[in-house]
Design an enzyme around this catalytic site. Structure first.
Site, PDB file in Angstrom:
ATOM      1  CB  SER A 170     -23.636  40.910 -18.765  1.00  0.00           C
ATOM      2  OG  SER A 170     -24.092  41.002 -20.099  1.00  0.00           O
ATOM      3  CB  THR A 171     -27.812  37.826 -20.212  1.00  0.00           C
ATOM      4  OG1 THR A 171     -27.102  37.032 -21.179  1.00  0.00           O
ATOM      5  CG2 THR A 171     -27.922  39.241 -20.724  1.00  0.00           C
TER       6      THR A 171
ATOM      7  CB  SER B 210      -8.739  30.651 -11.844  1.00  0.00           C
ATOM      8  OG  SER B 210      -7.370  30.790 -11.523  1.00  0.00           O
TER       9      SER B 210
ATOM     10  CG  MET C  30     -12.715  33.663 -10.563  1.00  0.00           C
ATOM     11  SD  MET C  30     -11.039  34.191 -10.969  1.00  0.00           S
ATOM     12  CE  MET C  30     -11.016  33.907 -12.752  1.00  0.00           C
TER      13      MET C  30
ATOM     14  CG  HIS D 247     -21.272  22.341  -9.420  1.00  0.00           C
ATOM     15  ND1 HIS D 247     -20.168  21.518  -9.353  1.00  0.00           N
ATOM     16  CD2 HIS D 247     -20.813  23.599  -9.207  1.00  0.00           C
ATOM     17  CE1 HIS D 247     -19.089  22.249  -9.120  1.00  0.00           C
ATOM     18  NE2 HIS D 247     -19.454  23.514  -9.034  1.00  0.00           N
ATOM     19  CG  HIS D 248     -26.322  24.886 -10.314  1.00  0.00           C
ATOM     20  ND1 HIS D 248     -26.584  24.940 -11.660  1.00  0.00           N
ATOM     21  CD2 HIS D 248     -25.149  25.544 -10.133  1.00  0.00           C
ATOM     22  CE1 HIS D 248     -25.626  25.607 -12.272  1.00  0.00           C
ATOM     23  NE2 HIS D 248     -24.737  25.987 -11.376  1.00  0.00           N
TER      24      HIS D 248
ATOM     25  CE  LYS E  73     -19.808  22.907 -13.234  1.00  0.00           C
ATOM     26  NZ  LYS E  73     -19.480  24.190 -13.902  1.00  0.00           N
TER      27      LYS E  73
ATOM     28  N   GLY F  31     -14.859  22.204 -13.969  1.00  0.00           N
ATOM     29  CA  GLY F  31     -13.487  22.633 -14.213  1.00  0.00           C
ATOM     30  C   GLY F  31     -12.663  22.649 -12.940  1.00  0.00           C
ATOM     31  CB  THR F  32     -13.500  23.637  -9.462  1.00  0.00           C
ATOM     32  OG1 THR F  32     -13.858  24.970  -9.846  1.00  0.00           O
ATOM     33  CG2 THR F  32     -12.795  23.666  -8.121  1.00  0.00           C
TER      34      THR F  32
END
Length: 255
Positions: free
Chosen positions: A9-10, A112, A115, A144-145, A148, A154-155
């Site tokens: 959540s953070t 997954s 998502m 990606h940024h 990461k 993973g995708t």
């Protein structure tokens, strides 16, 4: 009301998930697992804790966008307190991946690496094209940024697995990640998976099929993290009604 907990959540996805769960009809934000100070406002009744077991006890379903070590703890605790789990973390070791499989025997687990509905469909297309264009070379590039931490994404690895599956291959046997020096000519079956990092790119994946005289590229670009957040919420609403087992976003979407 379905009670939802969030692990991570953070983190980078946390604020989006909190906002979207609070806005989603039929869902109640019940608990947040935190490692650091929470930077967004939430209702007073939401449980904020660093205890994974307390999060699980408070919820009907937990959405996890965290890190492999946190997901491992979540799965270990969930085996004691079975709760539906939506896992979107990537970069697992073989042991951590096996934990997901073990957890799915005791509760519904949806895992997954991405998502989004677009990626779910892209996986199917990649397998189909790979099987059809058997003589084409396959190269995968993901962007990606700069923040990461795992590479390839993973995708990208999942897309590689579907490409390999289309030809009856195991990605671990044919994957190449990066090329440098006098490495010789490309082998027939190899599938390259390349990672680029920079700026604030949310996520871009290109699967290319290359042959003499022509090539085909399948591309997906995410322009907002809301895509992943809303996809995870859709998965959570679907998962709470499922039997124990290991599912993917494709199962949720029926494709």
């Amino acid at each position: 009301m379905t009670k939802v907990g969030i692990v991570g959540s953070t983190g980078r996805m946390g604020a989006h998930l909190i906002k979207n769960v609070l806005e989603e009809e039929g869902l109640e934000l019940a608990a947040l697992h935190v490692f650091d100070e929470l930077t967004v406002d939430v209702p007073d009744e939401v449980l904020i804790t660093n205890s994974m077991s307390e999060v699980l006890k408070a919820c009907d379903v937990v959405i996890d966008f965290s890190a492999p070590v946190a997901t491992q703890e979540l799965c270990e605790e969930a085996l004691k307190n079975p709760t539906a789990l939506v896992i979107a973390t990537t970069g697992f070791t073989a042991h951590q991946q096996n934990l997901l499989t073990e957890a799915a025997k005791e509760m519904p687990v949806l895992y997954s690496s991405n998502m989004s509905a677009g990626i779910a469909l892209l996986k199917q297309l990649v397998e189909q094209v790979s099987a059809t264009l058997k003589d084409f070379d396959i190269e995968i590039v993901e962007q990606h940024h700069r923040h990461k931490v795992d590479a390839p994404s993973g995708t990208a690895l999942t897309l590689g697995e579907f490409a390999a599956k289309g030809r009856g291959l195991d990605l671990d046997d044919v994957r190449v990640s990066g090329r440098d020096g006098q490495i010789g000519a490309r082998t027939k079956d190899e599938i390259a998976v390349m990672a680029l990092r920079g700026g604030d790119i949310v996520g871009r994946h290109t699967v290319g099929f290359y042959n003499d005289g022509e090539f085909l590229e399948l591309n997906h670009t995410a322009t907002s993290r809301e895509t992943f957040s809303k996809g995870a919420i859709r998965a959570a609403k679907w998962l709470v009604d499922q039997k124990n087992g290991l599912y993917s976003i494709n199962d949720c979407l029926g494709i």
